[in-house]
Design a protein around this motif. Structure first.
Motif, PDB file in Angstrom:
ATOM      1  N   CYS A 174       0.849  -1.200   0.000  1.00 51.03           N
ATOM      2  CA  CYS A 174       0.000   0.000   0.000  1.00 51.03           C
ATOM      3  C   CYS A 174       0.877   1.240   0.000  1.00 51.03           C
ATOM      4  N   PHE A 178      -0.159   3.909   1.558  1.00 51.57           N
ATOM      5  CA  PHE A 178      -0.422   4.492   2.870  1.00 51.57           C
ATOM      6  C   PHE A 178       0.124   3.529   3.941  1.00 51.57           C
ATOM      7  N   GLY A 179       0.277   4.052   5.142  1.00 52.34           N
ATOM      8  CA  GLY A 179       0.709   3.189   6.254  1.00 52.34           C
ATOM      9  C   GLY A 179      -0.223   3.390   7.429  1.00 52.34           C
ATOM     10  N   CYS A 180      -1.502   3.102   7.224  1.00 53.36           N
ATOM     11  CA  CYS A 180      -2.509   3.418   8.250  1.00 53.36           C
ATOM     12  C   CYS A 180      -2.263   2.676   9.563  1.00 53.36           C
ATOM     13  N   CYS A 223      -4.760  -0.198  10.084  1.00 54.80           N
ATOM     14  CA  CYS A 223      -4.959  -1.125   8.960  1.00 54.80           C
ATOM     15  C   CYS A 223      -5.121  -2.561   9.459  1.00 54.80           C
ATOM     16  N   GLY A 258      -7.196  -5.032  -0.816  1.00 48.74           N
ATOM     17  CA  GLY A 258      -5.825  -5.349  -0.383  1.00 48.74           C
ATOM     18  C   GLY A 258      -5.600  -4.977   1.052  1.00 48.74           C
ATOM     19  N   GLY A 259      -4.438  -4.250   1.186  1.00 47.95           N
ATOM     20  CA  GLY A 259      -3.580  -3.542   0.247  1.00 47.95           C
ATOM     21  C   GLY A 259      -4.295  -2.568  -0.696  1.00 47.95           C
ATOM     22  N   ASN A 285      -7.782   3.647  -1.588  1.00 46.99           N
ATOM     23  CA  ASN A 285      -7.635   4.807  -0.699  1.00 46.99           C
ATOM     24  C   ASN A 285      -7.720   6.112  -1.492  1.00 46.99           C
ATOM     25  N   LYS A 337     -10.278   8.651   4.944  1.00 43.77           N
ATOM     26  CA  LYS A 337      -9.884   8.439   6.347  1.00 43.77           C
ATOM     27  C   LYS A 337     -10.196   9.658   7.215  1.00 43.77           C
TER      28      LYS A 337
HETATM   29  S1  SF4 Z   1      -6.137   0.708   5.635  1.00 42.12           S
HETATM   30 FE1  SF4 Z   1      -6.162   0.619   3.397  1.00 42.12          FE
HETATM   31  S2  SF4 Z   1      -5.133   2.500   2.773  1.00 42.12           S
HETATM   32 FE2  SF4 Z   1      -4.593   2.154   4.896  1.00 42.12          FE
HETATM   33  S3  SF4 Z   1      -2.639   1.014   4.864  1.00 42.12           S
HETATM   34 FE3  SF4 Z   1      -4.326  -0.474   4.979  1.00 42.12          FE
HETATM   35  S4  SF4 Z   1      -4.737  -1.022   2.871  1.00 42.12           S
HETATM   36 FE4  SF4 Z   1      -3.579   0.892   2.829  1.00 42.12          FE
END
Ligand code: SF4
Length: 235
Positions: free
Chosen positions: A22, A24-26, A29, A72-73, A101, A119
């Motif tokens: 990904c 992003f690094g939520c 997640c 995913g991802g 995202n 988000k």
């Molecule tokens: S929640 Fe979605 S956008 Fe955020 S890191 Fe995980 S896969 Fe990526």
């Protein structure tokens, strides 16, 4: 390709194609906890093998799905994703849904429906949660609507972090684009290492009530819903 996992729901003939990685690094997640489809009873331990595009198509051909969801991802970071969507639509005539995202503008050919995860609207909060700014996400969301794509939005509600006030800002943003865009609010599922708790069903309903002041189609997942149908692990 980045595809590492595929599941199938026989009762509704829907397939789910999981992409690794990904942009992003939520912090919240779910992939930090579980790499596999969360509707499975089994644990998918790693991404020990990636599939080639023709392998993905070949596997899906055997199951004859009516629809395919890419998730995913983040599918859009895979350079071969646009080709996969087109090939599946052409050869299997599937209804293709992309969960994204929204940071990259997604391919539209071969994709019938797009769900963007928004988000946060507050820039500092978005950056704190994902590690990335949100201007591109919001810009792409507006562009997708202008492009006439079947568009949906989704957010995670996290008590004392992504709170009702933030959900209200997101709902207001979506309504400024189009108040008919469907919006789903997901109650946060705890991920190890985070200080946040799961919201109560009443708290989720409170956030939904606020969002419904702006939007006509708001749904939610409180976290206590049962499985609507069985899901099998294919890969
Ligand atoms: S929640 Fe979605 S956008 Fe955020 S890191 Fe995980 S896969 Fe990526």
């Amino acid at each position: 390709m980045n595809v590492y996992h595929i599941t199938f729901a026989p009762a509704v003939k829907l397939a789910y194609v999981y992409f690794w990685g990904c942009n992003f690094g939520c912090k919240g997640c779910i992939r930090r906890e579980e790499l596999g489809d969360i509707h499975l009873n089994q644990h998918v331990a790693d991404s020990s093998g990636f599939l080639q595009l023709e392998e993905v198509v070949g596997i899906l051909e055997d199951f004859k799905p009516k629809g395919v969801t890419f998730l995913g991802g983040e599918p859009t970071i895979d350079p071969e994703f646009p080709k996969l969507a087109k090939v599946l639509e052409k050869r299997l005539d599937t209804h293709n849904i992309l969960l994204t995202n929204g940071y990259l503008f997604p391919p539209l050919e071969g994709v019938d429906e797009i769900q963007v995860s928004i988000k946060a609207i507050t820039g500092t909060l978005h950056r704190d949660f994902t590690g990335k700014p949100n201007q591109e996400v919001l810009r792409n969301f507006r562009r997708l609507h202008r492009a006439g794509v079947a568009l949906r939005a989704e957010s995670i509600f996290i008590p004392h972090y992504i709170e009702v006030e933030e959900i209200e800002k997101i709902a207001r943003f979506i309504s400024a684009v189009d108040s008919n865009i469907p919006y789903r609010i997901d109650g946060y599922i705890p991920v190890a290492g985070n200080p946040w708790r799961r919201p109560t069903p009443e708290e989720v309903e409170g956030a939904v009530e606020v969002a419904r002041k702006y939007l006509h189609h708001v749904t939610y997942l409180k976290g206590d819903e049962g499985l609507r149908y069985e899901v099998e692990c294919i890969v």
